[in-house]
Scaffold this motif. Sequence first.
Motif, PDB file in Angstrom:
ATOM      1  N   ALA A 149     143.821  93.526 177.790  1.00 53.79           N
ATOM      2  CA  ALA A 149     143.712  92.252 178.511  1.00 53.79           C
ATOM      3  C   ALA A 149     143.381  92.485 179.980  1.00 53.79           C
ATOM      4  O   ALA A 149     142.549  91.771 180.563  1.00 53.79           O
ATOM      5  N   PHE A 150     144.014  93.486 180.585  1.00 52.53           N
ATOM      6  CA  PHE A 150     143.740  93.784 181.994  1.00 52.53           C
ATOM      7  C   PHE A 150     142.293  94.220 182.182  1.00 52.53           C
ATOM      8  O   PHE A 150     141.616  93.777 183.125  1.00 52.53           O
ATOM      9  N   LEU A 151     141.797  95.075 181.284  1.00 49.76           N
ATOM     10  CA  LEU A 151     140.422  95.558 181.414  1.00 49.76           C
ATOM     11  C   LEU A 151     139.417  94.429 181.213  1.00 49.76           C
ATOM     12  O   LEU A 151     138.331  94.450 181.804  1.00 49.76           O
ATOM     13  N   PHE A 152     139.765  93.427 180.398  1.00 52.05           N
ATOM     14  CA  PHE A 152     138.905  92.255 180.260  1.00 52.05           C
ATOM     15  C   PHE A 152     138.732  91.540 181.596  1.00 52.05           C
ATOM     16  O   PHE A 152     137.672  90.973 181.870  1.00 52.05           O
ATOM     17  N   THR A 153     139.791  91.539 182.426  1.00 49.32           N
ATOM     18  CA  THR A 153     139.759  90.780 183.687  1.00 49.32           C
ATOM     19  C   THR A 153     139.029  91.508 184.806  1.00 49.32           C
ATOM     20  O   THR A 153     138.820  90.934 185.874  1.00 49.32           O
ATOM     21  N   VAL A 154     138.668  92.773 184.591  1.00 53.14           N
ATOM     22  CA  VAL A 154     137.953  93.542 185.612  1.00 53.14           C
ATOM     23  C   VAL A 154     136.458  93.245 185.490  1.00 53.14           C
ATOM     24  O   VAL A 154     135.877  93.449 184.422  1.00 53.14           O
ATOM     25  N   PRO A 155     135.813  92.751 186.547  1.00 52.30           N
ATOM     26  CA  PRO A 155     134.376  92.416 186.464  1.00 52.30           C
ATOM     27  C   PRO A 155     133.532  93.649 186.149  1.00 52.30           C
ATOM     28  O   PRO A 155     133.801  94.751 186.636  1.00 52.30           O
ATOM     29  N   CYS A 156     132.516  93.444 185.318  1.00 57.25           N
ATOM     30  CA  CYS A 156     131.606  94.551 184.982  1.00 57.25           C
ATOM     31  C   CYS A 156     130.682  94.874 186.148  1.00 57.25           C
ATOM     32  O   CYS A 156     130.324  96.030 186.365  1.00 57.25           O
ATOM     33  N   HIS A 157     130.276  93.848 186.888  1.00 57.26           N
ATOM     34  CA  HIS A 157     129.365  94.038 188.024  1.00 57.26           C
ATOM     35  C   HIS A 157     130.168  93.881 189.315  1.00 57.26           C
ATOM     36  O   HIS A 157     130.572  92.780 189.686  1.00 57.26           O
ATOM     37  N   VAL A 158     130.401  94.988 189.994  1.00 55.12           N
ATOM     38  CA  VAL A 158     131.233  94.988 191.198  1.00 55.12           C
ATOM     39  C   VAL A 158     130.393  94.568 192.397  1.00 55.12           C
ATOM     40  O   VAL A 158     129.337  95.141 192.663  1.00 55.12           O
ATOM     41  N   GLU A 159     130.868  93.565 193.098  1.00 55.09           N
ATOM     42  CA  GLU A 159     130.216  93.090 194.320  1.00 55.09           C
ATOM     43  C   GLU A 159     131.202  93.186 195.478  1.00 55.09           C
ATOM     44  O   GLU A 159     132.364  93.531 195.294  1.00 55.09           O
ATOM     45  N   ALA A 160     130.705  92.848 196.671  1.00 57.63           N
ATOM     46  CA  ALA A 160     131.557  92.946 197.863  1.00 57.63           C
ATOM     47  C   ALA A 160     132.733  91.994 197.789  1.00 57.63           C
ATOM     48  O   ALA A 160     133.832  92.304 198.236  1.00 57.63           O
ATOM     49  N   ASN A 161     132.518  90.823 197.205  1.00 62.93           N
ATOM     50  CA  ASN A 161     133.580  89.812 197.120  1.00 62.93           C
ATOM     51  C   ASN A 161     134.088  89.648 195.687  1.00 62.93           C
ATOM     52  O   ASN A 161     134.509  88.560 195.284  1.00 62.93           O
ATOM     53  N   ALA A 162     134.029  90.712 194.900  1.00 63.74           N
ATOM     54  CA  ALA A 162     134.466  90.641 193.496  1.00 63.74           C
ATOM     55  C   ALA A 162     135.960  90.368 193.416  1.00 63.74           C
ATOM     56  O   ALA A 162     136.752  90.914 194.193  1.00 63.74           O
ATOM     57  N   VAL A 163     136.343  89.524 192.468  1.00 61.22           N
ATOM     58  CA  VAL A 163     137.758  89.209 192.247  1.00 61.22           C
ATOM     59  C   VAL A 163     138.079  89.442 190.773  1.00 61.22           C
ATOM     60  O   VAL A 163     137.206  89.343 189.906  1.00 61.22           O
ATOM     61  N   LEU A 164     139.339  89.769 190.511  1.00 63.76           N
ATOM     62  CA  LEU A 164     139.772  89.965 189.141  1.00 63.76           C
ATOM     63  C   LEU A 164     139.825  88.627 188.413  1.00 63.76           C
ATOM     64  O   LEU A 164     140.045  87.579 189.022  1.00 63.76           O
ATOM     65  N   GLY A 165     139.631  88.678 187.103  1.00 68.30           N
ATOM     66  CA  GLY A 165     139.743  87.480 186.286  1.00 68.30           C
ATOM     67  C   GLY A 165     141.199  87.143 186.008  1.00 68.30           C
ATOM     68  O   GLY A 165     142.092  87.484 186.783  1.00 68.30           O
ATOM     69  N   LYS A 166     141.430  86.501 184.887  1.00 72.20           N
ATOM     70  CA  LYS A 166     142.784  86.034 184.583  1.00 72.20           C
ATOM     71  C   LYS A 166     143.063  86.206 183.101  1.00 72.20           C
ATOM     72  O   LYS A 166     142.180  86.025 182.263  1.00 72.20           O
ATOM     73  N   CYS A 167     144.303  86.586 182.801  1.00 70.71           N
ATOM     74  CA  CYS A 167     144.777  86.660 181.425  1.00 70.71           C
ATOM     75  C   CYS A 167     145.729  85.492 181.191  1.00 70.71           C
ATOM     76  O   CYS A 167     146.747  85.369 181.882  1.00 70.71           O
ATOM     77  N   VAL A 168     145.393  84.644 180.244  1.00 67.10           N
ATOM     78  CA  VAL A 168     146.214  83.477 179.919  1.00 67.10           C
ATOM     79  C   VAL A 168     147.052  83.804 178.688  1.00 67.10           C
ATOM     80  O   VAL A 168     146.516  84.192 177.645  1.00 67.10           O
ATOM     81  N   ILE A 169     148.372  83.667 178.817  1.00 68.09           N
ATOM     82  CA  ILE A 169     149.277  83.971 177.705  1.00 68.09           C
ATOM     83  C   ILE A 169     149.456  82.721 176.843  1.00 68.09           C
ATOM     84  O   ILE A 169     149.814  81.653 177.340  1.00 68.09           O
ATOM     85  N   VAL A 170     149.174  82.872 175.554  1.00 71.35           N
ATOM     86  CA  VAL A 170     149.289  81.771 174.595  1.00 71.35           C
ATOM     87  C   VAL A 170     150.543  82.001 173.750  1.00 71.35           C
ATOM     88  O   VAL A 170     150.660  83.026 173.072  1.00 71.35           O
ATOM     89  N   PRO A 171     151.510  81.079 173.781  1.00 78.53           N
ATOM     90  CA  PRO A 171     152.771  81.296 173.056  1.00 78.53           C
ATOM     91  C   PRO A 171     152.646  81.017 171.561  1.00 78.53           C
ATOM     92  O   PRO A 171     152.128  79.984 171.149  1.00 78.53           O
ATOM     93  N   VAL A 172     153.112  81.969 170.757  1.00 77.38           N
ATOM     94  CA  VAL A 172     153.258  81.765 169.311  1.00 77.38           C
ATOM     95  C   VAL A 172     154.630  82.321 168.944  1.00 77.38           C
ATOM     96  O   VAL A 172     154.809  83.529 168.788  1.00 77.38           O
TER      97      VAL A 172
END
Length: 572
Positions: A181-204
Amino acid sequence: MSRLEAKKPPLFISEPLTKDTVRQSLSLLSRIFKSCYGPAGRLKQLHNGVGGCVCTTSQSSAILRHLSVSDPVLRVLTASVQNHVSRFSDCGLFTAILCCSLIESFRSLNVASCIVIKITRHLLSLCMDYLKSEACGCRVSVDFCSIETLACLVRSVLTSKPACMLNKTEVDHLTTLVLKAFLFTVPCHVEANAVLGKCVIVPVKGRRVMDSTVLPGLLIEAPEIQLEKPLAVKRTDSNMIKIALFCVSMSGDGFNHEEGTIAVHHGFSLEMSELNQLLCLGKQLVNDGVGLVVCQKVIHPSLKQYLKENHVMAVDRAGLSLMEPLSQMTGSKPIAVTHLLSPGCYGSLKDVSIQSFGSKHFVHLIPEDTVICSLILCNRSETAWDELKRVCETAEHVLQLTMKEPLALLGGGCTETHLASYIRHKSSNLSTSTFKDLGCSQTQYQLVADGFCRSLESVALSLSNDGVEILTDTIYGHCWFVPSGFHSVSNWSDIVSKCGCGIHGNTEDLSWKILQGQPCSPVLQDFPKEPSVKLTDFLTLDCFTAKYSGLQVALETANLILDLSYVIEDQN
């Protein structure tokens, strides 16, 4: 209106740390934190006494949120720890235990508080410089090209909270999922203002932990969705799905009667007028080639039906929490009006599918570039799930902090005992000019330094909630746990196998001392250049940034409380 009761003067409490009630409350708070610490920590049940939910946990964030502290001195302590946890998520119990131990150690010294504060700041600077130096023997570098050290960090967080009720197989499975999940949030194309994505937890809840999984994109719960029917979603010429994201209600009840009255002509219907406006909006969405409409609130059934007839999928009740990740994932701008839409407000998706987990049905939004993902988190009971959710969020935050500063500290009590040995070694070799600059005698310095070291060691001792013996070796200053049932044997090497962090084994020529808070021998040599075990083994690691900050917060808060001479309380 005159006062019924005369105004009371404020209550002045001088030297609050000398009061029995404060000392007893501090001691109780310290015991609560210590008994929660580590994989062998004891769970706490917290409830308000007048009903409501019961929280079963050993996490500092949950404990401090539910714990009612009335003493103003202790509220300073708990507020500092809560602020630390809100920023770093990890090492809250470490910070709380160390702070309590420092206060209890220093208030018993026959040294003025101003002198204690000067000396502890010097000791803190020695620790900070050592932890930041390349020669530090209790930290390891984290290589993001290799997954092993990251897995150790995540595994250490997951195994530290017994209320999650995880076995080894489940820990390994969740470690893989959190990393994925963490690696999914890391952008593939790194830019100067790149920000990490987000992992949303779904309860089951009520499902096996092994049913947990990670999916790219977002899941929106849709109870009314029909699984048997194939999805017919309009696509653009580039085979993408254009999406419109609404953050305003589309239910047709835009007029609020509480806001006032409105005069209308006889026979005119406000409801029909709003419905017609919504249908006009639907026509614009269809003409603009939109294939998916997501609304934070409710969509009118007639508008839903119209969109469906034109192969536009409509999903409502997405909720406020999904608006930001939806916007980030699709590039769409949340729309707050139901007329005159700008063509630039739309976003795009790669695909849409239906997913089912247990009795819940979800619409799965799949993006072109994945920086947003969904962690479907399962656990057997609600209590265990709540604790597991907090732990997974902490693990994700630890990975984010580690990406900014790719270092980790040795866990299992080894950093604390190693630092204590280092400070004893440094404090015994200080020049006379240092004591002169601090305005203290060598005896005063040694008294405070010993209290500081014993406080660090008390954190390591808190890991032994089963009453097992804890040792420290005289070469590296690491922490070693004696299996239960063995006490005061002549040859400890026959009993212990690895130190608390797992980096050293008993194959080396080591000698040990029982750690009971008494002074131990200083470190005799530097940390070896080649560790005795590879870093790919299962090490216990702590987040460098969180523990580094926790050490500062604990000491600065202890100094603040030690320096309190008066507490003034309003009695009215």
